[in-house]
Motif scaffolding. Structure first.
Motif, PDB file in Angstrom:
ATOM      1  N   SER A 228     -38.125 -57.333 -23.919  1.00 35.39           N
ATOM      2  CA  SER A 228     -38.370 -57.061 -25.333  1.00 35.39           C
ATOM      3  C   SER A 228     -39.603 -57.807 -25.841  1.00 35.39           C
ATOM      4  O   SER A 228     -39.879 -58.930 -25.419  1.00 35.39           O
ATOM      5  N   PHE A 229     -40.310 -57.147 -26.755  1.00 31.17           N
ATOM      6  CA  PHE A 229     -41.388 -57.777 -27.497  1.00 31.17           C
ATOM      7  C   PHE A 229     -40.992 -57.798 -28.968  1.00 31.17           C
ATOM      8  O   PHE A 229     -40.634 -56.752 -29.520  1.00 31.17           O
ATOM      9  N   HIS A 285     -38.610 -46.868 -28.149  1.00 33.94           N
ATOM     10  CA  HIS A 285     -38.707 -48.297 -27.855  1.00 33.94           C
ATOM     11  C   HIS A 285     -37.335 -48.908 -27.599  1.00 33.94           C
ATOM     12  O   HIS A 285     -37.178 -49.773 -26.731  1.00 33.94           O
ATOM     13  N   GLU A 286     -36.347 -48.472 -28.349  1.00 33.84           N
ATOM     14  CA  GLU A 286     -35.003 -49.038 -28.190  1.00 33.84           C
ATOM     15  C   GLU A 286     -34.425 -48.716 -26.811  1.00 33.84           C
ATOM     16  O   GLU A 286     -33.677 -49.516 -26.239  1.00 33.84           O
ATOM     17  N   SER A 291     -40.918 -53.935 -21.697  1.00 35.14           N
ATOM     18  CA  SER A 291     -42.146 -53.976 -22.503  1.00 35.14           C
ATOM     19  C   SER A 291     -42.057 -53.121 -23.763  1.00 35.14           C
ATOM     20  O   SER A 291     -42.925 -52.282 -24.026  1.00 35.14           O
ATOM     21  N   ALA A 292     -41.021 -53.321 -24.543  1.00 39.87           N
ATOM     22  CA  ALA A 292     -40.809 -52.495 -25.733  1.00 39.87           C
ATOM     23  C   ALA A 292     -40.350 -53.355 -26.905  1.00 39.87           C
ATOM     24  O   ALA A 292     -39.724 -54.404 -26.727  1.00 39.87           O
ATOM     25  N   HIS A 293     -40.690 -52.894 -28.095  1.00 40.32           N
ATOM     26  CA  HIS A 293     -40.129 -53.491 -29.305  1.00 40.32           C
ATOM     27  C   HIS A 293     -38.699 -52.982 -29.470  1.00 40.32           C
ATOM     28  O   HIS A 293     -38.379 -51.873 -29.037  1.00 40.32           O
ATOM     29  N   ARG A 294     -37.869 -53.782 -30.127  1.00 37.64           N
ATOM     30  CA  ARG A 294     -36.495 -53.377 -30.409  1.00 37.64           C
ATOM     31  C   ARG A 294     -36.343 -53.253 -31.926  1.00 37.64           C
ATOM     32  O   ARG A 294     -35.651 -54.017 -32.571  1.00 37.64           O
ATOM     33  N   LYS A 299     -33.562 -54.567 -37.043  1.00 31.88           N
ATOM     34  CA  LYS A 299     -33.093 -54.214 -38.381  1.00 31.88           C
ATOM     35  C   LYS A 299     -31.605 -54.512 -38.561  1.00 31.88           C
ATOM     36  O   LYS A 299     -31.156 -54.829 -39.664  1.00 31.88           O
ATOM     37  N   ALA A 300     -30.848 -54.424 -37.485  1.00 26.00           N
ATOM     38  CA  ALA A 300     -29.438 -54.826 -37.557  1.00 26.00           C
ATOM     39  C   ALA A 300     -29.335 -56.330 -37.824  1.00 26.00           C
ATOM     40  O   ALA A 300     -28.459 -56.785 -38.573  1.00 26.00           O
TER      41      ALA A 300
END
Length: 321
Positions: A228-229, A285-286, A291-294, A299-300
C-alpha cells in the motif's frame, strides 16, 4: 554477634511462607517499573521515535477539540526548508479540507469554503476557473513528492502569486533526503531561493513513520507488506487533525459510496474532466495486490476518526456510523 544473627534474619519467614525482605523488594520492583514506564512514554512522545509512536496515538488524536492556547504552537513533525526548524503557527479554529475529486464540480461551495479560517488543498488542484465550486483561498497545500514537478509547470501561480500559502511536502526515500540532498529536496531548496519568504515544509522521517504506524494500527496491516501507498488525502487529514479544532471535508465520498449500485460518474480530479472515473480508480487501487493507494480503506478510517473528533463530510454528506 551481628555475624551470627544475620543468617537467622535471612531465614526468618512470615506465616504462610511470605518473606518480609522479598515483599519489600517486590514493592520496590513494581514502583520502579511504573516510574520507568511513565518516563519511557513521555520521552517517546516528546522525541517522536518510530518504535514508540503507537503509544502516542491517543495523544495526537484527542476526543475533544484542541484547547485554546495563547500564542503559536510548535509542530515537530514538519521541518522547514532549508533550516530544518519545526512548524510554528497558531492552530486553526475552523478548517475546510478540499478534495480534488470531481464531486466538487457544480457544488457552488466556493464562498462557504473561503469562509473557513484555514483552507487545505492537495497537490496541484487549481482554484483559477473553479472559484465558484472550490473557492480561491489556500492556507495550506499538502503535496506529494511526485506532484512537485506538476506544480513547477505553473510555478508563477503556485509560488509567485500565492505567497501566503504554506506548502507541506510528503515523501519517502532518497528523493526527499535532506542530508544527502535528494532530488525533490534540492528542487524545494531551489524554490525557496527563487522566492524568498516562501513557506515550504517537509514531513519529517519520524512523522512519515508515525503515519505508517497509524495505518497499521487502524487496519491491522503493515503498509509496506500489504503493498500500500498512503495517499495525499491521508497526509492531509493527519495534518488537519493536528492543526484544526473543527474540520469540514468537501468532496470526499464514503467508503461504501463506490460499491453502491447507483452513483453519478465523476472525474477522479475536478480539473481533469473526462480522463479518469473516480470510482473506477478507487476500486482498481483497492483490489490491486501491490503498489496501490487504498482510498476506500482510508475513508473507512476517516469515518472512525470522525466519531472522536469534530469532522464533518460535505458534498456528498455522509454519516460516520
Amino acid at each position: 554477634m551481628a555475624s551470627k544473627s544475620s543468617p537467622v534474619l535471612a531465614d526468618r519467614v512470615a506465616p504462610g511462607g511470605w518473606h518480609p525482605l522479598c515483599g519489600g523488594r517486590l514493592v520496590l520492583i513494581i514502583l520502579c517499573s511504573v516510574v520507568f514506564s511513565a518516563v519511557y512514554i513521555l520521552l517517546c512522545c516528546w522525541a517522536g521515535l518510530p518504535l514508540c509512536l503507537a503509544t502516542c496515538l491517543d495523544h495526537h488524536f484527542p476526543t475533544g477539540s484542541r484547547p485554546t492556547v495563547p500564542g503559536p504552537l510548535h509542530f515537530s513533525g514538519y521541518s522547514s526548508v532549508p533550516d530544518g526548524k519545526p512548524l510554528v503557527r497558531e492552530p486553526c479554529r475552523s478548517c475546510a479540507v478540499v478534495s480534488s475529486s470531481g464531486q466538487m464540480l457544480g457544488s457552488g461551495l466556493g464562498a462557504e469554503i473561503d469562509s473557513a479560517e484555514c483552507v487545505f488543498r492537495m497537490n496541484q488542484a487549481p482554484t483559477v476557473g473553479f472559484e465558484a465550486d472550490v473557492g480561491q483561498r489556500s492556507t495550506l497545500r499538502v503535496i506529494s513528492h511526485t506532484s512537485v514537478p506538476l506544480l513547477l509547470r505553473n510555478y508563477s501561480h503556485y509560488f509567485q502569486k500565492a505567497r501566503d500559502t504554506l506548502y507541506v511536502v510528503w515523501g519517502q526515500g532518497r528523493h526527499m533526503d535532506r542530508v544527502l540532498g535528494g532530488r525533490t529536496y534540492r528542487t524545494l531548496l531551489q524554490l525557496t531561493r527563487m522566492y524568498p519568504g516562501l513557506q515550504v515544509y517537509t514531513f519529517t522521517e519520524h512523522m512519515m513513520a508515525y503515519c505508517d504506524q497509524i495505518f497499521q494500527d487502524e487496519t491491522g496491516k503493515n503498509r509496506r507488506q500489504s503493498g500500500s501507498f498512503l495517499s495525499t488525502g491521508w497526509f492531509t487529514m493527519i495534518l488537519a487533525l493536528e492543526l484544526c479544532e473543527e474540520i469540514v471535508v468537501y468532496g470526499m465520498v464514503s467508503d461504501s459510496y463506490c460499491r453502491e449500485k447507483s452513483h453519478p460518474s465523476v472525474p477522479y480530479h475536478y480539473f481533469e474532466k473526462g480522463r479518469l472515473d473516480e470510482c473506477q480508480m478507487y476500486l482498481a487501487h483497492e483490489q490491486a495486490p501491490r503498489s496501490a493507494h487504498r482510498f476506500i480503506t482510508e475513508k473507512a478510517v476517516f469515518s472512525r476518526w470522525a466519531k472522536k473528533r469534530p469532522i464533518v463530510f460535505a458534498h456528498p454528506s455522509w454519516r460516520t456510523e
